[in-house]
Design a protein around this motif. Structure first.
Motif, PDB file in Angstrom:
ATOM      1  N   ARG A 153       0.529  -0.998  -0.171  1.00 16.24           N
ATOM      2  CA  ARG A 153      -0.325  -0.142  -0.390  1.00 16.24           C
ATOM      3  C   ARG A 153       0.564   1.358  -0.296  1.00 16.24           C
ATOM      4  N   HIS A 154       2.222   1.106   0.811  1.00 14.40           N
ATOM      5  CA  HIS A 154       3.396   2.621   0.824  1.00 14.40           C
ATOM      6  C   HIS A 154       4.140   2.331   0.317  1.00 14.40           C
ATOM      7  N   HIS A 185       2.170  10.495   8.757  1.00 16.98           N
ATOM      8  CA  HIS A 185       1.335   9.871   6.910  1.00 16.98           C
ATOM      9  C   HIS A 185       0.492   8.756   7.128  1.00 16.98           C
ATOM     10  N   GLN A 223      -2.915   7.827   7.351  1.00 13.16           N
ATOM     11  CA  GLN A 223      -3.652   7.612   5.852  1.00 13.16           C
ATOM     12  C   GLN A 223      -4.801   6.262   6.165  1.00 13.16           C
ATOM     13  N   GLU A 224      -4.542   5.561   7.021  1.00 16.16           N
ATOM     14  CA  GLU A 224      -4.920   4.002   6.923  1.00 16.16           C
ATOM     15  C   GLU A 224      -5.669   4.067   8.018  1.00 16.16           C
ATOM     16  N   TYR A 259       2.610  14.873   0.642  1.00 11.09           N
ATOM     17  CA  TYR A 259       1.920  14.418   1.311  1.00 11.09           C
ATOM     18  C   TYR A 259       0.364  14.355   1.177  1.00 11.09           C
ATOM     19  N   ALA A 260      -0.659  13.557   0.652  1.00 12.23           N
ATOM     20  CA  ALA A 260      -1.395  13.186   0.336  1.00 12.23           C
ATOM     21  C   ALA A 260      -2.770  13.654   1.344  1.00 12.23           C
ATOM     22  N   THR A 291      -3.456  14.398   5.910  1.00 11.78           N
ATOM     23  CA  THR A 291      -1.896  14.575   6.144  1.00 11.78           C
ATOM     24  C   THR A 291      -1.357  15.817   7.096  1.00 11.78           C
TER      25      THR A 291
END
Length: 482
Positions: free
Chosen positions: A215-216, A286, A290-291, A309-310, A313
């Motif tokens: 995922r990352h 982050h 995100q999780e 960062y998306a 975050t």
């Protein structure tokens, strides 16, 4: 002082008689036959030590009678035990899993295990995975004589080369070296000084880590810092994985509907969220945000990565110069039940258990790096210590040569005793992350008198204030923008 391991000197077996079993390679055993079973058990239970392509093995079943039909009959030995295991690949998208029988034999008339045969269980629809030798069976033997010998023999698949440049020979050479090393270690009453998976099981960690990595891992390609992305990305994925499982075990599950693709969305989490002290590049914050975890990362200056960062975050990363002398105020930063993360937090490291006590945190993790006391570098000869009981140091799994004489070991002992002084029950773990500073101390349960622990923590703050040496760092850059 223990003696060094004798030199491993393998020899190619020549002039072997024609038979089902082709002897490939041998070496001196350097340990008695009674030790052989200890060595091969280590090999069976930890195949990942001998291949970077294997994640681990799982025992599916064990037999002491009515052995499976695939286990071979040996002319001079009888089966004593069989372990049916499953080899799990490190990259399941590339390599397949494989089941295997591991059969232990004793020479007729003896009770000592002196043979091990590994038998892959074939899948009619696919060939053997790349990480497994092209054989029907591979056999490990302990051969007593004027000099005792370890030998590897194979029942190979048709057309499989066995010359010294072949994969089968090189794999056998590595396996023989491993058994020789394990046997010598068992002979010297070797005790592993670093213990992984004391808090979270290896299986749970590795299974979730594989998901988190997929995922990352793209963060390696979008890395904004000058530091090594491979080290930082996979290290923080590992720490995030550990924290997610730790919180799952420590807090009640939520009432959210379970998402089969992301079951952690309904796992337990700190009631006050998390606070990542000295978050640096903000990567750990982050990943957690995100999780679906709530929390903030703080540092005295923003990093280039923060704005890249998306969402959401960036709004969880803040420039803040924490002043421990203001404790126990600053309720906005420390909501009740927060979990404090000190990941290589430098001079904030010793403050983690103190802050956790004075702010009624629900727990903390500290992964120390540089050795700091409260207002100066840690000096084992002059920094004030805290009492601890018999067996305390041994319980910390500090690694090294077991003497605990290094400055880093002494610092970790000091941190652990400080945590007890502040009323926390100590748990320690050697994290599975790509860092030499991978020892972690976890506090998630209180013990002893709560008021006394709080008084101890407050006394530390008062003493530091009275010395007048500590200076809180000032925020750098445009703090108001973050």
């Amino acid at each position: 002082m223990s003696q060094p391991r004798p030199k491993f000197e393998p020899q190619i077996v020549v002039d072997a008689p024609e038979s089902q079993w082709l002897p490939l390679i041998r070496c001196l055993a350097n340990f008695p036959a009674e030790i052989f079973e200890v060595a091969i058990l280590q090999l069976v239970h930890h195949p990942e030590y001998n291949s970077t392509l294997i994640l681990r093995s799982e025992v599916l079943e064990e037999y002491t009678s009515d052995f499976p039909s695939l286990t071979p009959a040996l002319e001079d030995a009888i089966p004593a035990r069989c372990i049916h295991r499953k080899l799990l690949p490190r990259r399941p998208g590339r390599d397949a899993a494989l089941e295997q029988y591991c059969t232990f034999y004793s020479t007729k008339g003896s009770t000592i295990v002196d043979n091990l045969v590994l038998t892959p269980i074939p899948d009619a629809n696919s060939a053997l995975p790349y990480y497994h030798p092209a054989v029907h069976h591979i056999r490990f033997r302990y051969l007593p004589g004027e000099v005792d010998v370890l030998q590897i023999e194979v029942d190979r698949l048709p057309g499989t080369p066995t010359d010294p440049n072949s994969r089968l020979y090189r794999t056998s050479l590595a396996l023989l070296d491993t058994v020789h090393r394990y046997g010598w270690g068992a002979l010297g009453n070797y005790k592993k000084r670093v213990h992984h998976d004391c808090i979270i099981t290896r299986e749970a960690y590795q299974d979730l880590y594989l998901l988190m990595r997929e995922r990352h891992k793209h963060l390696v390609d979008t890395w904004q810092e000058v530091t090594d992305p491979y080290k930082h990305v996979f290290e923080d994925i590992g720490i995030a994985t550990f924290l997610m499982l730790l919180w799952k075990d420590s807090y009640p599950a939520s009432q959210e509907t379970i998402d089969e693709n992301a079951p952690w969305k309904s796992w337990g989490r700190p009631p006050g969220g998390f606070i990542d002290f000295g978050c640096g590049n903000g990567l750990l914050t982050h990943i957690l945000v995100q999780e679906g975890y709530t929390g903030v990362g703080i540092d005295v200056r923003a990093r280039t990565s923060w704005s890249h960062y998306a969402a959401p975050t960036p709004s969880s990363l803040r420039v803040h110069a924490f002043d421990p002398l203001s404790l126990p105020s600053d309720d906005a930063l420390f909501p009740a039940g927060a979990f404090i993360i000190g990941n290589h937090a430098d001079e904030l490291t010793p403050w983690v258990p103190v802050v956790a006590t004075l702010t009624s945190a629900s727990g903390y993790i500290s992964i120390p790096c540089c050795a700091w006391s409260f207002d100066a570098k840690f000096e084992r000869s002059s920094t004030k210590g805290y009492p601890y009981g018999e067996g305390f140091v041994e319980s910390l799994s500090l690694g090294g040569d077991g003497s605990n004489a290094s400055s880093y070991s002494m610092y970790r002992i000091w941190l652990a005793s400080l945590s007890v002084h502040c009323g926390w029950k100590i748990e320690s773990e050697t994290l599975r992350i790509p860092s030499t500073r991978n020892w972690a101390i976890v506090g998630r349960k209180r013990e002893g008198d709560a008021e006394e622990a709080r008084a101890n923590a407050q006394e530390i703050v008062d003493d530091v204030r009275n010395r007048g040496v500590f200076k809180s760092r000032k925020p750098e850059g445009k703090a108001g923008e973050h």
